[in-house]
Design a protein around this motif. Structure first.
Motif, PDB file in Angstrom:
ATOM      1  N   LEU A   1       0.832  -1.195   0.000  1.00 12.87           N
ATOM      2  CA  LEU A   1       0.000   0.000   0.000  1.00 12.87           C
ATOM      3  C   LEU A   1       0.873   1.252   0.000  1.00 12.87           C
ATOM      4  CD1 LEU A   1      -2.014  -2.239   0.819  1.00 12.87           C
ATOM      5  CD2 LEU A   1      -3.236  -0.493   2.128  1.00 12.87           C
ATOM      6  N   GLY A   2       0.787   2.009  -1.088  1.00 10.74           N
ATOM      7  CA  GLY A   2       1.506   3.270  -1.174  1.00 10.74           C
ATOM      8  C   GLY A   2       3.005   3.126  -1.036  1.00 10.74           C
ATOM      9  N   ILE A   3       3.581   2.068  -1.579  1.00 10.67           N
ATOM     10  CA  ILE A   3       5.019   1.871  -1.468  1.00 10.67           C
ATOM     11  C   ILE A   3       5.709   1.867  -2.821  1.00 10.67           C
ATOM     12  CG2 ILE A   3       4.742  -0.643  -1.369  1.00 10.67           C
ATOM     13  CD1 ILE A   3       7.499   1.432   0.377  1.00 10.67           C
ATOM     14  N   LEU A   4       5.067   1.306  -3.863  1.00 13.15           N
ATOM     15  CA  LEU A   4       5.722   1.240  -5.172  1.00 13.15           C
ATOM     16  C   LEU A   4       5.883   2.616  -5.794  1.00 13.15           C
ATOM     17  CD1 LEU A   4       4.021  -1.938  -6.665  1.00 13.15           C
ATOM     18  CD2 LEU A   4       6.310  -1.746  -5.676  1.00 13.15           C
ATOM     19  N   ASN A   5       5.108   3.588  -5.352  1.00 17.93           N
ATOM     20  CA  ASN A   5       5.257   4.955  -5.856  1.00 17.93           C
ATOM     21  C   ASN A   5       6.569   5.596  -5.417  1.00 17.93           C
ATOM     22  OD1 ASN A   5       2.926   4.570  -3.770  1.00 17.93           O
ATOM     23  ND2 ASN A   5       3.987   6.433  -3.086  1.00 17.93           N
ATOM     24  N   PHE A   6       7.267   4.973  -4.482  1.00 16.10           N
ATOM     25  CA  PHE A   6       8.586   5.454  -4.075  1.00 16.10           C
ATOM     26  C   PHE A   6       9.713   4.714  -4.807  1.00 16.10           C
ATOM     27  CE2 PHE A   6       5.913   6.377  -0.300  1.00 16.10           C
ATOM     28  CZ  PHE A   6       5.967   7.757  -0.388  1.00 16.10           C
ATOM     29  N   VAL A   7       9.336   3.780  -5.653  1.00 15.11           N
ATOM     30  CA  VAL A   7      10.298   3.126  -6.539  1.00 15.11           C
ATOM     31  C   VAL A   7      10.130   3.799  -7.893  1.00 15.11           C
ATOM     32  CG1 VAL A   7      11.079   0.956  -7.545  1.00 15.11           C
ATOM     33  CG2 VAL A   7      10.058   0.972  -5.250  1.00 15.11           C
ATOM     34  N   LEU A   8      10.992   4.738  -8.213  1.00 15.18           N
ATOM     35  CA  LEU A   8      10.755   5.631  -9.353  1.00 15.18           C
ATOM     36  C   LEU A   8      10.880   4.934 -10.693  1.00 15.18           C
ATOM     37  CD1 LEU A   8      12.546   8.884  -8.129  1.00 15.18           C
ATOM     38  CD2 LEU A   8      10.212   8.083  -7.690  1.00 15.18           C
ATOM     39  N   ASP A   9      11.703   3.921 -10.790  1.00 13.38           N
ATOM     40  CA  ASP A   9      11.873   3.195 -12.046  1.00 13.38           C
ATOM     41  C   ASP A   9      10.789   2.124 -12.154  1.00 13.38           C
ATOM     42  OD1 ASP A   9      13.093   0.709 -13.561  1.00 13.38           O
ATOM     43  OD2 ASP A   9      14.194   2.465 -14.274  1.00 13.38           O
ATOM     44  N   THR A  10       9.949   2.224 -13.180  1.00 10.18           N
ATOM     45  CA  THR A  10       8.814   1.311 -13.303  1.00 10.18           C
ATOM     46  C   THR A  10       9.257  -0.126 -13.541  1.00 10.18           C
ATOM     47  OG1 THR A  10       7.363   3.081 -14.093  1.00 10.18           O
ATOM     48  CG2 THR A  10       6.699   0.827 -14.614  1.00 10.18           C
ATOM     49  N   GLU A  11      10.318  -0.327 -14.317  1.00 10.02           N
ATOM     50  CA  GLU A  11      10.818  -1.686 -14.529  1.00 10.02           C
ATOM     51  C   GLU A  11      11.283  -2.306 -13.218  1.00 10.02           C
ATOM     52  OE1 GLU A  11      13.720  -1.990 -17.585  1.00 10.02           O
ATOM     53  OE2 GLU A  11      12.391  -1.237 -19.171  1.00 10.02           O
ATOM     54  N   LYS A  12      11.944  -1.508 -12.393  1.00 11.31           N
ATOM     55  CA  LYS A  12      12.398  -2.001 -11.094  1.00 11.31           C
ATOM     56  C   LYS A  12      11.200  -2.324 -10.204  1.00 11.31           C
ATOM     57  CE  LYS A  12      15.151  -2.806  -7.590  1.00 11.31           C
ATOM     58  NZ  LYS A  12      15.954  -4.050  -7.520  1.00 11.31           N
ATOM     59  N   ALA A  13      10.198  -1.459 -10.194  1.00 11.77           N
ATOM     60  CA  ALA A  13       9.011  -1.712  -9.387  1.00 11.77           C
ATOM     61  C   ALA A  13       8.321  -2.998  -9.824  1.00 11.77           C
ATOM     62  CB  ALA A  13       8.050  -0.532  -9.481  1.00 11.77           C
ATOM     63  N   THR A  14       8.237  -3.200 -11.141  1.00 11.29           N
ATOM     64  CA  THR A  14       7.618  -4.417 -11.660  1.00 11.29           C
ATOM     65  C   THR A  14       8.412  -5.644 -11.248  1.00 11.29           C
ATOM     66  OG1 THR A  14       6.754  -3.204 -13.569  1.00 11.29           O
ATOM     67  CG2 THR A  14       6.864  -5.591 -13.764  1.00 11.29           C
ATOM     68  N   ALA A  15       9.727  -5.549 -11.315  1.00 13.61           N
ATOM     69  CA  ALA A  15      10.580  -6.673 -10.932  1.00 13.61           C
ATOM     70  C   ALA A  15      10.428  -7.000  -9.451  1.00 13.61           C
ATOM     71  CB  ALA A  15      12.043  -6.353 -11.248  1.00 13.61           C
ATOM     72  N   ILE A  16      10.247  -5.991  -8.609  1.00  9.94           N
ATOM     73  CA  ILE A  16      10.045  -6.215  -7.178  1.00  9.94           C
ATOM     74  C   ILE A  16       8.778  -7.029  -6.948  1.00  9.94           C
ATOM     75  CG2 ILE A  16       9.412  -5.056  -5.020  1.00  9.94           C
ATOM     76  CD1 ILE A  16      11.345  -2.784  -5.889  1.00  9.94           C
ATOM     77  N   VAL A  17       7.680  -6.616  -7.589  1.00 15.78           N
ATOM     78  CA  VAL A  17       6.418  -7.328  -7.405  1.00 15.78           C
ATOM     79  C   VAL A  17       6.553  -8.768  -7.878  1.00 15.78           C
ATOM     80  CG1 VAL A  17       3.972  -7.418  -8.007  1.00 15.78           C
ATOM     81  CG2 VAL A  17       5.071  -5.202  -7.618  1.00 15.78           C
ATOM     82  N   ARG A  18       7.150  -8.963  -9.030  1.00 16.13           N
ATOM     83  CA  ARG A  18       7.257 -10.313  -9.576  1.00 16.13           C
ATOM     84  C   ARG A  18       8.140 -11.202  -8.714  1.00 16.13           C
ATOM     85  NH1 ARG A  18       7.419  -8.677 -16.051  1.00 16.13           N
ATOM     86  NH2 ARG A  18       5.224  -8.037 -16.114  1.00 16.13           N
ATOM     87  N   SER A  19       9.194 -10.640  -8.151  1.00 13.49           N
ATOM     88  CA  SER A  19      10.056 -11.423  -7.274  1.00 13.49           C
ATOM     89  C   SER A  19       9.305 -11.830  -6.014  1.00 13.49           C
ATOM     90  CB  SER A  19      11.301 -10.609  -6.910  1.00 13.49           C
ATOM     91  OG  SER A  19      12.171 -11.356  -6.099  1.00 13.49           O
TER      92      SER A  19
END
Length: 268
Positions: A161-179
């Motif tokens: 909740l309200g955390i991926l918006n602090f990961v500015l690179d979208t590819e990195k944010a996507t990789a975090i979720v998938r991991s």
């Protein structure tokens, strides 16, 4: 506490710079903030008046999502990443009211949250609540630390909740979720909220720019398509990717539409 940094958290606190955890606490009506947080929070509010409604809607969404997961989906394990400062109805409180044996791991690397971790480290006798000092950018470390409390071979609800918006690179944010998703069992869930300039949030663009120039950490908004891409391969539950204020509300309980996506998805 999970590492040596927990022994001296004040060394990492910059009280002269507004910080998201404290400003969010201010918007929610809490008391754990400094004057600089009030000043920046008030300025953001003047630029984007609905921000307090966003904060309240996000918190209410958490309550509804956890209630659904514990009551209807039978989830007994929760991994809450980006915990923030404790307020009313935290994840463990909502879950353990329904299922006293629920087990919750909170994750944050914010020293301000760390100083309040004891307030989170409460639990029903039958369940467990633990706090992990870890960075959202390192999902493998989070999963490894969570194993001490959670059985990752059984379904887990991953709360973002309200955390991926602090990961500015979208590819990195996507990789975090998938991991994270790859590290949990089938039948697990992802619960996610994220700010957007859609849903009437266009006015937030200048406020975010002001935030990034005057507070920490920097933030980014994302489109519906970008947020949906985080959940590729998952089963998105009804009503889909919507304003968090409109996710499974009871008739008559819908608050104002806010520019914050909310969604719950299941790993097949």
């Amino acid at each position: 506490m999970s590492d040596d940094r927990a022994q001296q958290p004040d060394e990492r606190i910059a009280a002269h710079i507004a910080h998201n955890a404290r400003v969010w606490n201010y918007w929610l009506g809490g008391k754990d903030h400094y004057e600089v947080d009030e000043q920046v929070g008030d300025m953001v509010t003047s630029m984007y008046p609905s921000i307090r409604e966003v904060a309240r809607a996000d918190r209410a969404f958490l309550g509804r999502a956890v209630t659904f997961l514990a009551q209807e989906a039978g989830i007994r394990q929760f991994l809450d990443i980006g915990t923030g400062l404790p307020t009313a109805d935290n994840t463990h409180e909502v879950a353990q009211r329904i299922a006293p044996d629920a087990r919750i791991v909170y994750v944050d690397n914010d020293p301000i949250v760390l100083t309040h971790a004891r307030a989170l480290l409460t639990s029903s006798f039958a369940g467990a609540t633990h706090y992990v000092d870890a960075d959202a950018h390192d999902p493998r470390a989070i999963l490894e630390a969570a194993r001490g409390t959670l059985d990752l071979d059984k379904p887990v609800a991953i709360m973002l909740l309200g955390i991926l918006n602090f990961v500015l690179d979208t590819e990195k944010a996507t990789a975090i979720v998938r991991s994270l998703v790859d590290g949990v069992a089938s039948g697990s869930y992802v619960v996610l909220t994220h700010p957007t300039l859609e849903l009437g949030g266009e006015g937030n663009e200048e406020a975010m720019k002001f935030w990034n120039e005057n507070a920490t950490p920097p933030i980014t908004a994302r489109t519906r398509a970008e947020v949906a891409a985080f959940l590729d391969g998952l089963e998105i539950l009804e009503p889909g990717l919507v304003s968090c204020a409109r996710w499974r509300t009871e008739r008559g309980e819908e608050g104002p539409l806010v520019a914050q996506f909310g969604v719950v998805a299941r790993k097949p």
